[in-house]
Scaffold this motif. Structure first.
Motif, short mmCIF file in Angstrom:
data_model
loop_
_atom_site.label_atom_id
_atom_site.label_comp_id
_atom_site.label_asym_id
_atom_site.label_seq_id
_atom_site.Cartn_x
_atom_site.Cartn_y
_atom_site.Cartn_z
N THR A 137 -0.39 3.64 -2.77
CA THR A 137 -1.72 4.11 -2.39
C THR A 137 -1.63 5.18 -1.31
O THR A 137 -2.31 6.21 -1.38
N ASP A 169 0.00 -5.20 4.16
CA ASP A 169 -1.40 -5.39 3.74
C ASP A 169 -2.25 -4.16 4.01
O ASP A 169 -3.38 -4.25 4.49
N GLY A 170 -1.68 -2.99 3.70
CA GLY A 170 -2.45 -1.75 3.82
C GLY A 170 -2.57 -1.21 5.23
O GLY A 170 -3.23 -0.19 5.44
N GLY A 219 0.79 -1.23 0.00
CA GLY A 219 0.00 0.00 0.00
C GLY A 219 0.81 1.27 0.00
O GLY A 219 0.28 2.36 0.23
#
Length: 204
Positions: free
Chosen positions: A14, A178-179, A11
């Motif tokens: 993002t 995992d974000g 991530g």
């Protein structure tokens, strides 16, 4: 100067896109200096510079012209912009390819042109996504030194990186899995025999 680390797909890109205002968060708000980072046009706020993982350069323009576009977009007068563009290219060692089309550059040269474009605008928030991934050690150190110079100037610099040596000279690290934020550290690292972890990457 903060490193964002984590495995591929964690991530990092993002998160930088959220910080730039290119994406809207599903909850909460993203603010810088008390103001939301996005604009109604879903673009970055004024004063934000981006180094994109895919460089984000216009291939049919020269290296210098790519930097000039960014300078003119922030209102730098036309007579002053060329000298400022050349100076920014020289900071990361690509002043000698200023008149070459981006399509003719190597991946490492294109990456440094992308960094120089972000340096040229003297932003107060500089977001760099893997800015050294295509560089050898020497050029990596030059780029990191210039990012550090921006932080020393007063900019907030956020660097997504897989390189532990780049992360080690940042002032803090946010590690994603995992974000999710797995770890957030203030770094006090002594690496490669340097008493000051920033010393290796000071401007040359």
């Amino acid at each position: 100067m903060v490193a964002v680390t984590g495995p591929s797909g964690a991530g990092k890109t993002t998160l930088l896109s959220l910080l730039a205002g290119l994406l809207e968060p599903t909850g909460g708000a993203v603010c810088f200096a008390g103001q939301a980072v996005g604009t109604p046009e879903a673009g970055p706020r004024p004063g934000t510079a981006l180094v994109l993982q895919g460089h984000g350069l216009v291939p049919v323009l020269t290296a210098e012209e790519n930097v000039l576009v960014a300078l003119r977009a922030i209102g730098v007068p036309a007579p002053q912009a060329p000298a400022r563009a050349i100076a920014a290219l020289a900071r990361v060692g690509v002043g000698d390819v200023a008149d070459r089309l981006v399509a003719e550059l190597s991946g490492g040269q294109a990456q440094r042109v992308s960094v120089s474009r972000a340096l040229a605008v003297e932003a107060d928030l500089l977001l760099a996504d893997e800015p050294t991934s295509e560089l050898d050690e020497t050029n990596r150190d030059i780029v990191v030194a210039e990012l550090r110079a921006e932080a020393d100037r007063g900019a907030a610099v956020v660097v997504a990186t897989h390189d532990p040596e780049v992360a080690a000279v940042c002032d803090g690290e946010v590690h994603l899995v995992d974000g999710m934020v797995c770890q957030a550290l203030d770094l006090a690292v002594v690496a490669d025999g340097y008493t000051d972890p920033h010393e290796r990457f000071r401007r040359r």
